[in-house]
Design an enzyme around this catalytic site. Structure first.
Site, mmCIF file in Angstrom:
data_model
loop_
_atom_site.group_PDB
_atom_site.id
_atom_site.type_symbol
_atom_site.label_atom_id
_atom_site.label_comp_id
_atom_site.label_asym_id
_atom_site.label_seq_id
_atom_site.Cartn_x
_atom_site.Cartn_y
_atom_site.Cartn_z
ATOM 1 N N ASP A 2 48.988 7.795 -24.156
ATOM 2 C CA ASP A 2 50.167 7.197 -23.898
ATOM 3 C C ASP A 2 51.012 7.820 -23.176
ATOM 4 O O ASP A 2 51.502 8.952 -23.159
ATOM 5 C CB ASP A 2 50.731 6.516 -25.328
ATOM 6 C CG ASP A 2 51.381 5.417 -25.279
ATOM 7 O OD1 ASP A 2 51.440 4.850 -23.855
ATOM 8 O OD2 ASP A 2 52.445 5.072 -25.838
ATOM 9 N N ASN A 50 45.465 -4.585 -24.577
ATOM 10 C CA ASN A 50 45.886 -4.117 -23.386
ATOM 11 C C ASN A 50 45.613 -5.574 -22.302
ATOM 12 O O ASN A 50 46.244 -5.453 -21.272
ATOM 13 C CB ASN A 50 45.295 -2.983 -22.758
ATOM 14 C CG ASN A 50 46.211 -1.896 -23.469
ATOM 15 O OD1 ASN A 50 45.544 -0.659 -23.507
ATOM 16 N ND2 ASN A 50 47.160 -1.802 -23.807
HETATM 17 C C1 IPE Z 1 48.931 4.507 -21.660
HETATM 18 O O1 IPE Z 1 49.905 4.612 -20.555
HETATM 19 C C2 IPE Z 1 47.533 4.111 -20.694
HETATM 20 C C3 IPE Z 1 47.039 2.712 -21.054
HETATM 21 C C4 IPE Z 1 47.278 2.094 -22.276
HETATM 22 C C5 IPE Z 1 45.867 2.368 -20.182
HETATM 23 P P1 IPE Z 1 50.861 3.386 -20.897
HETATM 24 O O2 IPE Z 1 50.599 2.389 -19.856
HETATM 25 O O3 IPE Z 1 51.112 2.636 -22.243
HETATM 26 O O4 IPE Z 1 52.313 3.934 -20.530
HETATM 27 P P2 IPE Z 1 53.660 3.564 -21.001
HETATM 28 O O5 IPE Z 1 54.013 3.612 -22.379
HETATM 29 O O6 IPE Z 1 54.321 2.267 -20.479
HETATM 30 O O7 IPE Z 1 54.824 4.651 -20.588
HETATM 31 MG MG MG Z 2 52.300 2.843 -23.746
#
Ligand code: IPE
Ligand code: MG
Length: 230
Positions: A2, A50
């Site tokens: 993350d 996601n």
């Molecule tokens: C994690 O980074 C990667 C995935 C879920 C693919 P994020 O995209 O959640 O990054 P932040 O939390 O917005 O910084």
């Molecule tokens: Mg994240």
């Protein structure tokens, strides 16, 4: 894994740039774990939730997987990495499914480290799909115990994780490995995923080494065997 978006934002770059750097951090971490004698590494790459992100971010991530497989599969394979994908494959494109299958098939014989990539994965999804499979296999209710269900879980090829690391500063599990992490040691790091490297890995392992694992008993198996031996 993350913190990709925040890492990019700090640099006035689009979130995709953070995801791209995140792939490099993943490759670095897989090889770092292999060098340290770790046999199994499971990473949360894309959760069932996601999909709710903006369409362009989701399609960017899907495209990035294809690019990452093309760019790094050879390297990972030559370092003895066995790749397994865990998650619901039904929702992903044929192209992506084929890339995953190629990654799995071409590394199936490797034994140095098993990298399980959780993609379109959720811990609750896994428990439900395992129950469904058990029912479909005709397992009688009185034979459905923890060991039986574990055999149907998406991660049945891997032991339960000893150490669970979350980067990015949030202190929650977010539907990862709900079943398997029952006794895992949890380590939360403020490091944003694209910055994760040897120093952070070693810090997490050092933190793990300081923990006293008791598995619900009064002394850890390590302490108990040391006591018996002396
Ligand atoms: C994690 O980074 C990667 C995935 C879920 C693919 P994020 O995209 O959640 O990054 P932040 O939390 O917005 O910084
Ligand atoms: Mg994240």
């Amino acid at each position: 894994m993350d913190g990709n978006g925040r890492w990019a934002k700090k640099r006035f770059m689009p979130r995709f740039f953070g995801h791209k750097q995140g792939v490099d951090a993943l490759v670095r971490t897989v090889l770092g774990c292999a060098d340290r004698g770790i046999d199994y590494l499971t990473v949360f790459a894309f959760s069932s939730e996601n999909w709710k992100r903006p369409t362009e971010e989701v399609s960017g991530l899907m495209g990035l997987v294809l690019v990452a497989v093309a760019k790094y599969l050879g390297k990972l394979a030559s370092h003895g990495v066995r790749i397994r994908i865990v998650g619901d494959r039904n929702q992903v494109s044929d192209k992506l499914r084929q890339a995953w299958e190629q990654a799995e098939a071409s590394t199936a014989h490797n034994t140095r480290i098993t990298l399980s990539v959780a993609f379109n994965y959720g811990g609750r999804w896994d428990i439900v799909q395992a129950c469904r499979q058990a029912i479909a296999a005709g397992l009688p209710a009185d034979q459905l115990d923890e060991a039986a269900l574990t055999r149907f879980m998406a991660l049945s090829h891997a032991p339960d994780p000893d150490l669970f690391i979350r980067t990015g500063g949030e202190v929650r599990i977010s539907n990862f490995l709900l079943w398997q992490a029952a006794y895992s040691e949890l380590v939360f790091s403020d490091c944003l995923w694209p910055e994760f490297g040897d120093a952070e890995l070693d810090a997490a392992l050092a933190e793990y080494a300081r923990r006293d694992r008791r598995f619900g008993t009064v002394e850890s198996p390590a302490t108990a065997s040391a006591r018996i031996e002396t």
